[in-house]
Design an enzyme around this catalytic site. Structure first.
Site, short mmCIF file in Angstrom:
data_model
loop_
_atom_site.label_atom_id
_atom_site.label_comp_id
_atom_site.label_asym_id
_atom_site.label_seq_id
_atom_site.Cartn_x
_atom_site.Cartn_y
_atom_site.Cartn_z
N GLU A 35 0.60 -1.24 -0.02
CA GLU A 35 0.05 -0.02 0.00
C GLU A 35 0.88 1.05 -0.09
O GLU A 35 1.78 1.39 0.73
CB GLU A 35 -0.95 0.10 1.32
CG GLU A 35 -1.83 -1.10 1.29
CD GLU A 35 -2.49 -1.35 2.76
OE1 GLU A 35 -3.46 -0.26 3.07
OE2 GLU A 35 -2.35 -1.93 3.48
N ARG A 261 4.97 -13.63 9.21
CA ARG A 261 5.65 -12.31 9.04
C ARG A 261 6.79 -12.20 9.73
O ARG A 261 7.04 -12.78 10.98
CB ARG A 261 4.55 -11.25 9.40
CG ARG A 261 4.38 -11.12 10.82
CD ARG A 261 3.27 -10.24 10.95
NE ARG A 261 3.57 -8.75 10.57
CZ ARG A 261 2.71 -7.69 10.56
NH1 ARG A 261 1.55 -7.69 11.04
NH2 ARG A 261 3.22 -6.67 9.97
N LYS A 271 3.90 0.24 10.59
CA LYS A 271 4.07 1.57 10.05
C LYS A 271 3.43 2.69 10.96
O LYS A 271 3.95 3.84 10.69
CB LYS A 271 2.93 1.27 8.69
CG LYS A 271 3.42 0.75 7.68
CD LYS A 271 2.61 0.65 6.16
CE LYS A 271 3.17 0.13 5.19
NZ LYS A 271 2.20 0.04 3.85
#
Length: 768
Positions: A35, A261, A271
């Site tokens: 994104e 992850r 983020k």
């Protein structure tokens, strides 16, 4: 020579089976779908290398795709930065896509779902929709608009696109099952209204697809065969398949697979938290070398080859776990060792005068950039009677195993002569200001009859050395799991950036250009900063030290601490004996340990396991006793000592720590009396081990004292709400997930030292 076999994992096994069965027409197409709402970090690097690596392994295609479905958070800056980072790490992609390339096709797919009875427009407020979804332990409730006729929903959906409704007035939802055990499948949202300017489509759209709807369609439109996601999307896979099954057929039919992850010690990869660090000025920007962003790691001097090696080291797993940051540092050191020529630099200079040097003369040595491979080139290194050495390479009172300079002692100058310290120059306060040394002319090249030296130190010529900015970067956080703290900012490492103001470098380094790498002899690996370096005036960033410095406290290096001595084995000690057996046998021959073992259990009422651990060595038991004598409760002192302090000490003996046993007891008493939260205690203890000091004074200096005053907590919450006014409005409008953001802001306003439960209670009361 044949290529080494490539490591396999559960994903390669899946692809191998697909190819053997002839699925997907023998094609392998992967994608990396960021994104564009932030810069890439180390967690993304794992996904990039996995997707690009699988495509390369099977001769397939890999797509770089921007999931730009939320115009309120996306910027062109991020798009450009992501492309640069991906190209640096993994090379070029086969095709570049944006979700916005497919907005019209997605919209048509959504209309099809409405016509087929699989979607409807819900006109309820977001809060009502959220409440009706239920929870894992209770089913959802049908929306009153769930049975709205398809024609009516289609008309409303088209009016949503035409901009006839305000943000939040209505949404498009899938019609699946409000009693589904997977909460995600309870009539999830497919489209919402966002009247915001999009960085690519401008104002052409005012409705945007939700990620869970856009993601499978993008994969299908692009012909992706293996859609590889991180493990948090495992529950979303059912919706991924639902969308594709109702809007197919597809050739190839994408399949989603999940892998663990990356979670790395001493690092945050959120983020939101990285953005907070940047916006609050805690770091110098997205490319700050302390950040785990790819831009920051590039500026620090870490290479893509090191990151690829790290990815190979940790492999591809199905279960989440925290990776030891030592693996990353191991990969970095191994990579830089082979690509970094050696150079001389002094970061904290101590002047020395060679009293035996011919007055006014300068001798130029030709030293190899690569000592083990002199054929790879040399450079001139001047030497005169006035030199600079590292201050930590001299000790007035050295330990027995000292191999550097001391009064009357001899060392070799790297590449040069053996020198002996004959006189120490000191200021009125006793501080060492310089040394007067003699040199042995016959010792150059270790000639016959040369004076003997125990060690070698680095140096530069005082008059001809280059002054240059040298930044000593270290781990950004002092806690292994900063995310576990009430306020992750409270675990920031105050020594994550130290500027060596007086650094002096050998003259040849003036020719270094931006991006050059060197190993500064005995100091670490350094990188000529690509932003601040100028011709003839390089600036250097420390990429990493030569060896791990975090297995022991980061205290002053003089004198160098010797490892904690291991107890001598007993004469009849059997091989492969357990540590518990060794402690028991040691107590059997050491009455002082046996007495403590009994007393700790009977008088202090410690669990047998703690009593056993504390009486394995006499020094450890004495340290514990000193803590209890200083006012610490035995149970707390034992817990903090066993669970925290020994880990911080590493291999250093407790007696050599900056924190004494009595000081440790004073620290534990601060926690016991409620002046310090457990999370704050971990921060304070790490600081005390590293720098010493009186615990109460350091508590005040670091602002960690627990806030219990209701008025002070209320004031902190009020300040946080005022600073986060926009988030407060969104929270009250239904975005309850922002509670964590607001709680973090309130904890920071309370200086991270308030009781989290009290702050949360006050915050919820004020939010209504």
């Amino acid at each position: 020579m044949a290529d080494a076999p490539r490591p396999s994992n559960f994903l390669t096994e899946i692809i191998d089976a697909d190819l053997a069965a002839g699925r997907n027409g023998g094609r392998v197409v992967t994608r990396f779908p960021p994104e564009p709402n932030g810069h890439l970090h180390l967690g993304h690097a794992k996904s990039i290398l996995l997707n690009f690596g699988l495509a390369a392994r099977y001769g397939g295609r890999v797509h770089l795709r921007f999931d730009d479905t939320n115009p309120t958070t996306e910027e062109v800056e991020y798009v450009e930065g992501i492309q640069s980072d991906v190209r640096w790490l993994a090379g070029d992609w086969t095709s570049l896509y944006f979700a916005s390339d497919f907005f019209e096709r997605m919209y048509q797919a959504a209309e099809r779902l409405v016509r087929d009875g699989h979607a409807y427009v819900d006109s309820q407020p977001q809060d009502a929709i959220r409440e009706q979804r239920g929870a894992f332990d209770r089913p959802g409730i049908n929306s009153p608009f769930r049975d709205r006729p398809a024609g009516e929903s289609l008309d409303l959906f088209r009016r949503m696109r035409a901009g006839q409704f305000a943000d939040g007035a209505c949404v498009l939802r899938a019609r699946i099952d409000m009693a589904h055990p997977n909460v995600i499948m309870r009539d999830p949202l497919l489209y919402r209204i966002r009247k915001a300017h999009h960085h690519r489509t401008g104002d052409a759209w005012c409705i945007y697809p939700m990620y869970d709807f856009a993601h499978p369609l993008e994969d299908a439109f692009e012909g992706v065969t293996h859609s590889i996601c991180t493990l948090e999307f495992e529950s979303n896979r059912e919706l991924y398949d639902w969308v594709l099954d109702r809007l197919g057929p597809w050739d190839p039919r994408p399949r989603q697979y999940e892998f663990a992850r990356l979670s790395l010690g001493y690092t945050v990869l959120s983020k939101r938290k990285l953005l907070q660090l940047v916006n609050e000025g805690r770091v110098a920007g997205w490319d700050d070398p302390r950040l785990p962003t790819l831009a920051g790691m590039r500026r620090r001097g870490i290479t893509p080859e090191a990151l690829r090696e790290f990815a190979d080291l940790i492999g591809v797993a199905k279960n989440n776990s925290t990776v030891d940051i030592g693996k990353l540092e191991f990969a970095i050191r191994g990579d830089l060792e082979a690509r970094s020529p050696r150079a001389l630099a002094v970061l904290d200079p101590l002047p020395i005068t060679l009293t035996t040097w011919p007055a006014g003369s300068v001798e130029t040595l030709q030293l190899p950039w690569w000592p083990a491979e002199p054929a790879r080139g040399t450079r001139p290194v001047p030497c005169s009677g006035e030199l600079l050495i590292e201050r930590e390479d001299f000790s007035l009172d050295p330990p027995a195993d000292w191999k550097r300079l001391a009064p009357g002692g001899s060392v070799r100058l790297a590449g040069g002569w053996v020198i002996r310290c004959d006189e120490v120059l000191r200021a009125a306060d006793g501080a060492v200001t310089g040394l007067r040394c003699s040199h042995d002319p016959a010792s150059l090249g270790d000639g016959a009859g040369a004076r003997r030296a125990l060690g070698t130190i680095h140096w530069v010529d005082a008059a001809r050395a280059l002054a240059a900015p040298v930044r000593l970067y270290d781990r950004l956080f002092a806690a292994e799991q900063p995310d576990a703290a009430a306020d992750f900012l409270a675990t920031l490492n105050p020594a994550s950036l130290v500027v060596a103001e007086g650094a002096r470098l050998e003259p040849a380094l003036a020719r270094a250009t931006a991006g050059d790498r060197f190993q500064f002899l005995r100091l670490g690996y350094f990188f000529a900063d690509p932003v601040d370096s100028r011709p003839g005036a390089p600036a250097f960033n420390r990429t990493i030290t030569l060896r791990d410095t975090w297995t022991r406290p980061a205290a002053a290096p003089e004198p160098r601490r010797s490892p904690r001595p291991r107890p001598e084995p007993l004469p009849d000690e059997a091989p492969r004996r357990g540590r518990g057996d060794a402690r028991a046998e040691r107590r059997a021959v050491t009455p002082a340990l046996a007495e403590r073992y009994d007393r700790y259990q009977q008088a202090l009422r410690l669990p047998e396991e703690q009593a056993d651990l504390l009486t394995g060595e006499l020094a450890l038991a004495e340290y514990f006793d000193a803590a209890v004598a200083a006012g610490a409760s035995p149970a707390s002192a034992a817990r903090w000592l066993v669970n925290d302090l020994l880990g911080l000490a590493g291999e250093a003996p407790l007696a050599a720590l900056e924190l004494s046993g009595a000081g440790f007891g004073a620290f534990v008493a601060l926690v016991d009396t409620g002046r310090l939260t457990p999370a704050g205690g971990k921060v304070l203890l790490a600081d005390l081990v590293a720098t010493g000091g009186e615990p109460a004074a350091r508590l005040a200096a670091l602002g960690l004292e627990k806030v219990e005053d209701a008025g002070a907590i209320d004031a902190a919450v009020e300040r946080a709400l005022a600073a986060c006014a926009a988030e407060v409005v969104r929270y009250r409008a239904g975005e309850k997930k922002l509670l964590g953001v607001l709680l973090g802001a309130a904890m920071r306003e309370a200086r991270g030292a308030a009781d989290a439960a009290a702050v949360r209670k006050a915050l919820l009361e004020k939010l209504g």
